[in-house]
Design a protein around this motif. Structure first.
Motif, PDB file in Angstrom:
ATOM      1  N   SER A   1       0.098  -0.974   0.336  1.00  9.79           N
ATOM      2  CA  SER A   1      -0.122   0.129  -0.385  1.00  9.79           C
ATOM      3  C   SER A   1       0.553   1.390   0.092  1.00  9.79           C
ATOM      4  O   SER A   1       0.389   1.828  -0.073  1.00  9.79           O
ATOM      5  CB  SER A   1      -1.116  -0.351   1.602  1.00  9.79           C
TER       6      SER A   1
ATOM      7  N   GLY B   1      -6.597  -1.281  -1.147  1.00 11.66           N
ATOM      8  CA  GLY B   1      -6.759  -2.631  -0.548  1.00 11.66           C
ATOM      9  C   GLY B   1      -6.868  -3.076  -2.468  1.00 11.66           C
ATOM     10  O   GLY B   1      -7.060  -4.213  -2.664  1.00 11.66           O
ATOM     11  N   LEU B   2      -6.296  -2.351  -3.052  1.00  9.84           N
ATOM     12  CA  LEU B   2      -5.949  -2.702  -4.552  1.00  9.84           C
ATOM     13  C   LEU B   2      -5.052  -2.847  -4.945  1.00  9.84           C
ATOM     14  O   LEU B   2      -5.411  -3.669  -6.260  1.00  9.84           O
ATOM     15  CB  LEU B   2      -6.572  -1.362  -5.702  1.00  9.84           C
TER      16      LEU B   2
ATOM     17  N   ARG C   1      -1.219  -5.170  -5.316  1.00  4.90           N
ATOM     18  CA  ARG C   1      -1.102  -6.458  -4.817  1.00  4.90           C
ATOM     19  C   ARG C   1       0.072  -5.736  -4.418  1.00  4.90           C
ATOM     20  O   ARG C   1       0.381  -4.989  -4.301  1.00  4.90           O
ATOM     21  CB  ARG C   1      -0.735  -6.966  -6.251  1.00  4.90           C
TER      22      ARG C   1
ATOM     23  N   THR D   1      -3.210  -5.038 -14.082  1.00  2.00           N
ATOM     24  CA  THR D   1      -3.677  -6.290 -13.038  1.00  2.00           C
ATOM     25  C   THR D   1      -2.444  -6.881 -12.134  1.00  2.00           C
ATOM     26  O   THR D   1      -2.537  -7.455 -11.323  1.00  2.00           O
ATOM     27  CB  THR D   1      -4.113  -7.620 -13.712  1.00  2.00           C
TER      28      THR D   1
ATOM     29  N   HIS E   1      -4.864  -5.678  -7.718  1.00  2.00           N
ATOM     30  CA  HIS E   1      -5.206  -7.535  -7.120  1.00  2.00           C
ATOM     31  C   HIS E   1      -6.894  -7.109  -8.346  1.00  2.00           C
ATOM     32  O   HIS E   1      -8.397  -6.404  -8.423  1.00  2.00           O
ATOM     33  CB  HIS E   1      -6.018  -7.169  -6.015  1.00  2.00           C
TER      34      HIS E   1
ATOM     35  N   ASP F   1      -8.920  -9.640  -8.373  1.00  2.00           N
ATOM     36  CA  ASP F   1     -10.230 -10.079  -7.205  1.00  2.00           C
ATOM     37  C   ASP F   1     -10.959  -8.281  -6.280  1.00  2.00           C
ATOM     38  O   ASP F   1     -12.088  -9.387  -4.999  1.00  2.00           O
ATOM     39  CB  ASP F   1      -9.785 -10.928  -6.300  1.00  2.00           C
ATOM     40  N   ARG F   2     -10.041  -7.423  -6.473  1.00  2.00           N
ATOM     41  CA  ARG F   2     -11.279  -6.656  -5.410  1.00  2.00           C
ATOM     42  C   ARG F   2     -12.340  -6.005  -6.267  1.00  2.00           C
ATOM     43  O   ARG F   2     -11.728  -5.625  -8.215  1.00  2.00           O
ATOM     44  CB  ARG F   2     -10.068  -5.245  -5.551  1.00  2.00           C
ATOM     45  N   GLY F   3     -13.483  -5.909  -5.706  1.00  2.00           N
ATOM     46  CA  GLY F   3     -14.842  -5.053  -6.780  1.00  2.00           C
ATOM     47  C   GLY F   3     -13.824  -4.549  -7.675  1.00  2.00           C
ATOM     48  O   GLY F   3     -14.278  -4.832  -9.035  1.00  2.00           O
TER      49      GLY F   3
ATOM     50  N   ARG G   1     -12.202  -6.368 -10.425  1.00  2.00           N
ATOM     51  CA  ARG G   1     -13.179  -7.129 -11.300  1.00  2.00           C
ATOM     52  C   ARG G   1     -13.609  -6.542 -12.176  1.00  2.00           C
ATOM     53  O   ARG G   1     -14.377  -6.543 -13.536  1.00  2.00           O
ATOM     54  CB  ARG G   1     -13.808  -8.164 -10.179  1.00  2.00           C
TER      55      ARG G   1
END
Length: 397
Positions: A4, A15-16, A18, A78, A82, A84-86, A89
């Motif tokens: 982060s 949270g976004l 990796r 990507t 990440h 798999d973050r909303g 995705r």
């Protein structure tokens, strides 16, 4: 450095991003995104099969390059964000939809669906870049890179749309210019007046992830080749066709073996441990060289289709170029890939390319059956595999 934080310690969008410890695994979201490109490779193979001439080959190459830019730039994104973050995705699903529309437009891309192809391409490229600028806020080195690439993408987007509005050679020339600008822009770091250029050593790439993702695309292309082989075989099943089918399948296995048996896992390790060289290595290996490898699979697939339709027919120039030129293109791309990663001269692959190209006029001049031409090409590829096994026993990469 934590996921982060930027190198300067500024907080990134929570949270976004990796993590950056070890090789980042490919997620199910990324694999779902890749599924669209099975259709893409099928469309490209069929386009080449239906346009078996130099202009058709050139147009197939143009379309492959443009589609590759969509896939590989999304894969780079990507690598940092990440999947798999909303929000990420949602972006991937949107790009997947756009890629599906691009693929649907491929058969008539140089006639009536050219403008559709161009508009969708522009929407995906610009939209993904704008999303990236939002998602990486607080990470200066990423913000800087995307800000510098945006003017170049806007410029090539204008050329794409203009190309979609004109016809014939003008469209080909404009879209080819887009490809050249994309390649040159990335190569020189998207320089912007008064702001300089983006330097690959600052990209903080996780090279192992990019290597695995590019390997997955090669696997997609090989899977499509098998699909073409199986579909053609079912149209007429007899003893001769069964033999041709087995030969075509063996050719796909041989190409898979060349790429995946040793070099794929070793390449992942080399890229992952390249340190500051990772960005520059990844740019050459994945943006420039892997589409050549994929092109080799597509051409080979077209050769398999011709083999299965007329296995006993005398070899024509087109059949020889597809059947022998496809593996030659694959091996040439893979040789360059190995040379970039290991700084070595891949002798067996270069020799195989020369032999395959030399066989083209021989097969045509002798009017050898298409099956015999394919068998010769398979034998050359198997020889590369045997050379690899010999090197492995001697502990040589």
């Amino acid at each position: 450095m934590t996921p982060s934080e930027s190198p300067a310690g500024a907080p990134a969008r929570p949270g976004l991003l990796r993590g950056r410890r070890g090789v980042q695994p490919t997620t199910s979201t990324e694999l779902f995104f890749d599924l669209v490109f099975i259709f893409t490779v099928t469309q490209l193979s069929h386009y080449l099969i239906e346009h078996p001439n130099w202009r058709g080959a050139g147009r197939t190459a143009l379309l492959l390059a443009l589609v590759w830019f969509v896939w590989v730039y999304t894969t780079w994104l990507t690598n940092w964000l990440h999947p798999d973050r909303g929000p990420v995705r949602a972006m991937l699903i949107g790009v997947a939809l756009g890629s599906l529309l691009l693929s649907a437009a491929i058969p008539q891309a140089f006639t009536r669906t050219g403008l559709l192809f161009a508009v969708v391409y522009v929407t995906v490229q610009v939209g993904r870049t704008m999303f990236a600028l939002w998602a990486v806020q607080g990470t200066p080195w990423l913000v800087d890179g995307f800000q510098k690439s945006l003017p170049w993408i806007l410029g090539t987007s204008l050329l794409m749309v203009v190309g979609g509005l004109v016809d014939g050679a003008a469209r080909e020339a404009l879209w080819a210019t887009v490809i050249v600008l994309e390649v040159v822009g990335l190569l020189i770091g998207y320089p912007v007046p008064r702001r300089g250029r983006s330097r690959p050593e600052r990209w903080m790439v996780e090279g192992g992830h990019l290597a695995e993702r590019s390997s997955a695309f090669v696997l997609i292309a090989l899977g499509e080749s098998i699909l073409v082989t199986g579909t053609t075989f079912t149209s007429h099943v007899d003893v001769v066709m069964s033999g041709a089918f087995l030969m075509a399948f063996a050719g796909s296995v041989a190409l898979w073996w060349v790429y995946f048996a040793r070099t794929a896992p070793a390449a992942t390790q080399v890229i992952a441990q390249a340190g500051e060289r990772t960005g520059a290595l990844s740019r050459v290996a994945f943006n420039y060289l892997h589409p050549v490898i994929v092109a080799g699979v597509i051409v080979t697939s077209a050769g398999d289709e011709r083999l299965l339709r007329e296995p006993g027919a005398p070899t024509t120039t087109v059949t020889a170029l597809f059947t022998l030129g496809g593996p030659a293109l694959f091996l040439a791309g893979h040789a360059a890939y190995m040379a970039v990663l290991w700084r070595t001269f891949p002798t067996s692959r270069i020799a195989a390319v020369l032999v395959l190209l030399a066989l083209v006029p021989v097969c045509v001049g002798l009017k050898a059956p298409a099956a015999a031409c394919a068998a010769a090409g398979l034998a050359v590829t198997v020889a590369v595999i045997m050379a690899d096994r010999s090197q492995a026993r001697r502990g040589v990469q």
